[in-house]
Design a protein around this motif. Sequence first.
Motif, PDB file in Angstrom:
ATOM      1  N   LEU A 109       0.648  -1.123  -0.117  1.00  0.00           N
ATOM      2  CA  LEU A 109      -0.029   0.067  -0.054  1.00  0.00           C
ATOM      3  C   LEU A 109       0.676   1.091  -0.043  1.00  0.00           C
ATOM      4  CD1 LEU A 109      -3.041   1.088   0.072  1.00  0.00           C
ATOM      5  CD2 LEU A 109      -2.573   0.908   2.639  1.00  0.00           C
ATOM      6  N   GLY A 110       0.977   1.977  -1.137  1.00  0.00           N
ATOM      7  CA  GLY A 110       1.868   2.903  -1.426  1.00  0.00           C
ATOM      8  C   GLY A 110       1.656   4.261  -0.545  1.00  0.00           C
ATOM      9  N   GLY A 111       2.632   4.810   0.300  1.00  0.00           N
ATOM     10  CA  GLY A 111       2.614   5.818   1.087  1.00  0.00           C
ATOM     11  C   GLY A 111       1.989   5.472   2.445  1.00  0.00           C
ATOM     12  N   SER A 112       1.854   4.075   3.072  1.00  0.00           N
ATOM     13  CA  SER A 112       1.523   3.803   4.111  1.00  0.00           C
ATOM     14  C   SER A 112       2.495   3.298   5.053  1.00  0.00           C
ATOM     15  CB  SER A 112       0.400   2.343   4.087  1.00  0.00           C
ATOM     16  OG  SER A 112       1.376   1.260   3.574  1.00  0.00           O
ATOM     17  N   MET A 113       2.050   3.469   6.290  1.00  0.00           N
ATOM     18  CA  MET A 113       3.220   2.863   7.242  1.00  0.00           C
ATOM     19  C   MET A 113       2.624   2.400   8.582  1.00  0.00           C
ATOM     20  SD  MET A 113       6.074   4.690   6.856  1.00  0.00           S
ATOM     21  CE  MET A 113       6.983   5.347   8.048  1.00  0.00           C
ATOM     22  N   PRO A 114       3.450   1.469   8.830  1.00  0.00           N
ATOM     23  CA  PRO A 114       2.815   0.607  10.425  1.00  0.00           C
ATOM     24  C   PRO A 114       2.936   1.536  11.493  1.00  0.00           C
ATOM     25  CG  PRO A 114       5.060  -0.169   9.632  1.00  0.00           C
ATOM     26  CD  PRO A 114       4.685   0.788   8.297  1.00  0.00           C
ATOM     27  N   LEU A 131      -5.111   8.978  14.725  1.00  0.00           N
ATOM     28  CA  LEU A 131      -4.789   7.486  14.503  1.00  0.00           C
ATOM     29  C   LEU A 131      -6.146   6.631  15.094  1.00  0.00           C
ATOM     30  CD1 LEU A 131      -1.246   6.644  15.144  1.00  0.00           C
ATOM     31  CD2 LEU A 131      -2.340   7.003  12.919  1.00  0.00           C
ATOM     32  N   MET A 132      -6.568   6.956  16.307  1.00  0.00           N
ATOM     33  CA  MET A 132      -7.631   6.255  16.861  1.00  0.00           C
ATOM     34  C   MET A 132      -8.942   6.490  16.036  1.00  0.00           C
ATOM     35  SD  MET A 132      -6.444   4.552  19.556  1.00  0.00           S
ATOM     36  CE  MET A 132      -4.969   4.260  18.828  1.00  0.00           C
ATOM     37  N   ASP A 133      -9.003   7.981  15.740  1.00  0.00           N
ATOM     38  CA  ASP A 133     -10.299   8.195  14.743  1.00  0.00           C
ATOM     39  C   ASP A 133     -10.222   7.198  13.725  1.00  0.00           C
ATOM     40  OD1 ASP A 133     -11.574  10.147  16.259  1.00  0.00           O
ATOM     41  OD2 ASP A 133     -10.314  11.877  15.251  1.00  0.00           O
ATOM     42  N   ALA A 134      -9.101   7.102  12.835  1.00  0.00           N
ATOM     43  CA  ALA A 134      -8.991   6.335  11.421  1.00  0.00           C
ATOM     44  C   ALA A 134      -9.201   4.894  11.884  1.00  0.00           C
ATOM     45  CB  ALA A 134      -7.649   6.573  11.088  1.00  0.00           C
ATOM     46  N   LEU A 135      -8.763   4.355  13.124  1.00  0.00           N
ATOM     47  CA  LEU A 135      -9.294   2.712  13.299  1.00  0.00           C
ATOM     48  C   LEU A 135     -10.748   2.853  13.590  1.00  0.00           C
ATOM     49  CD1 LEU A 135      -7.754   0.204  13.693  1.00  0.00           C
ATOM     50  CD2 LEU A 135      -7.106   0.763  15.865  1.00  0.00           C
ATOM     51  N   PHE A 159      -1.544   2.755   8.324  1.00  0.00           N
ATOM     52  CA  PHE A 159      -2.074   4.064   8.172  1.00  0.00           C
ATOM     53  C   PHE A 159      -1.448   4.945   7.020  1.00  0.00           C
ATOM     54  CE2 PHE A 159      -2.267   2.690  12.448  1.00  0.00           C
ATOM     55  CZ  PHE A 159      -3.834   2.758  12.744  1.00  0.00           C
ATOM     56  N   ARG A 160      -2.317   5.627   6.264  1.00  0.00           N
ATOM     57  CA  ARG A 160      -1.815   6.585   5.195  1.00  0.00           C
ATOM     58  C   ARG A 160      -2.453   8.076   5.627  1.00  0.00           C
ATOM     59  NH1 ARG A 160      -2.274   4.339  -0.872  1.00  0.00           N
ATOM     60  NH2 ARG A 160      -4.450   4.426  -0.642  1.00  0.00           N
ATOM     61  N   TYR A 166      -5.692  10.750   8.886  1.00  0.00           N
ATOM     62  CA  TYR A 166      -5.093   9.417   8.557  1.00  0.00           C
ATOM     63  C   TYR A 166      -6.278   8.499   8.061  1.00  0.00           C
ATOM     64  CZ  TYR A 166      -0.836  10.555  10.467  1.00  0.00           C
ATOM     65  OH  TYR A 166       0.604  11.227  10.835  1.00  0.00           O
ATOM     66  N   ALA A 167      -5.922   7.662   6.995  1.00  0.00           N
ATOM     67  CA  ALA A 167      -6.915   6.515   6.732  1.00  0.00           C
ATOM     68  C   ALA A 167      -6.220   5.171   7.153  1.00  0.00           C
ATOM     69  CB  ALA A 167      -7.027   6.718   5.177  1.00  0.00           C
ATOM     70  N   ALA A 168      -7.179   4.144   7.549  1.00  0.00           N
ATOM     71  CA  ALA A 168      -6.521   3.135   8.312  1.00  0.00           C
ATOM     72  C   ALA A 168      -7.092   1.913   7.186  1.00  0.00           C
ATOM     73  CB  ALA A 168      -7.272   2.731   9.656  1.00  0.00           C
TER      74      ALA A 168
END
Length: 410
Positions: A109-114, A131-135, A159-160, A166-168
Amino acid sequence: MALQINATNPEHPALLLELPWHLPLEEWPEEYLVPLPRGISRHVVRYARAGDEVIAVKELAQRPALREYELLRDLDRIGIPAVDPLAVVTGRSDTAGEPLESVLVTRHLGGSMPYRSMFETTLRPATMHRLMDALAVLLVRLHLAGFAWGDCSLSNTLFRRDAGAYAAYLVDAETGDLHPELSTGQRDYDLDLARVNISGELLDLEASGALHPSVDPIEFGTEICARYRGLWEELTRTSVYPAGKYQYIERRIRRLNDLGFDVAEMQIEHASNGDTVTFVPKVVDAGHHQRQLLRLTGLDAEENQARRLLNDLESWMATQDDYAPGDPLGARPEVLAHRWVREVFRPTVRSVPPELRGPMDAAEIYHELLEHRWYLSERAQHDIGLGTAVEDYIRNILPKARETLQPTAE
């Protein structure tokens, strides 16, 4: 048993055959690997190159590999944010003929990070809230679609960046199950697992010194529950309005749209005495602004990015001489939207040197430029224009941000 590659695309088996399947993943030579940050996994995972694509390769037993492959394909069909399944490789053996575990292949997934890579520099609490919002949004979308995750955690999520938020994306579906509908008990079980897993992961970060001192791991683990329940209530609750006040129903639908969801079906019932109307959103689909942007411009973006681009598009259209809403002689929105892509969006993005972009996609770059334009205009007390903002962003912002924008290898 002979090597078998089951793939979603007929082109992939030929590309994948070039990889050293006769070696355990831990022994793959560096020449095949791509140095990208990896999260914690119960299985061995490596990033590799197959043709022009970067792929994630996960080693696991054959049965769970095939099951997860099919689950990821199901999630893709119903539009859930998850990694894209490419293939399952079975029948592996080493040079001595000893069997090796099967492999699940997904597209990177391009641009994503663990999440652990994001904590290499201590995240501010405000960023952790995002991050919590995205999850929470991801978990709600899964549950609306009838998917019980069974292991919701930061480790099983990518997360991107998405226009300041962020989008999860779900990255591990091994423990999941897809049902026509989830019970309250199934949803609560998933939510309780998420709370425990997230608190545990944050406690690990705290022990390593990577957690902001103001962050309480237990409180943040509980936060996912509150954010999930608030969003679930807004999306599914039954509303009772005075008869004839249909603007209240429209307001509720717009509020759901603002959250990024579409009401594809609704149930409206009049009370027997005619005084009230009961409204229930029956089917709620995520990606409202994504679909609208894609329909108008052909651009595929994250939800928050799409909302921001649509706002800029609407502002730009209002300045065009041939824009006349409701006038049959005026230019159609689709015509103006494609003109905006051709004359504004693409030239602006292309003006940013590729070597300075890091992992940001075109929509995120454009969002960043709009943010910078707003900041400079506020400081100057007048609109400085997009061109000036681009020049200043390239000269003063991107060089300093390059280190943090580019993911580093473990």
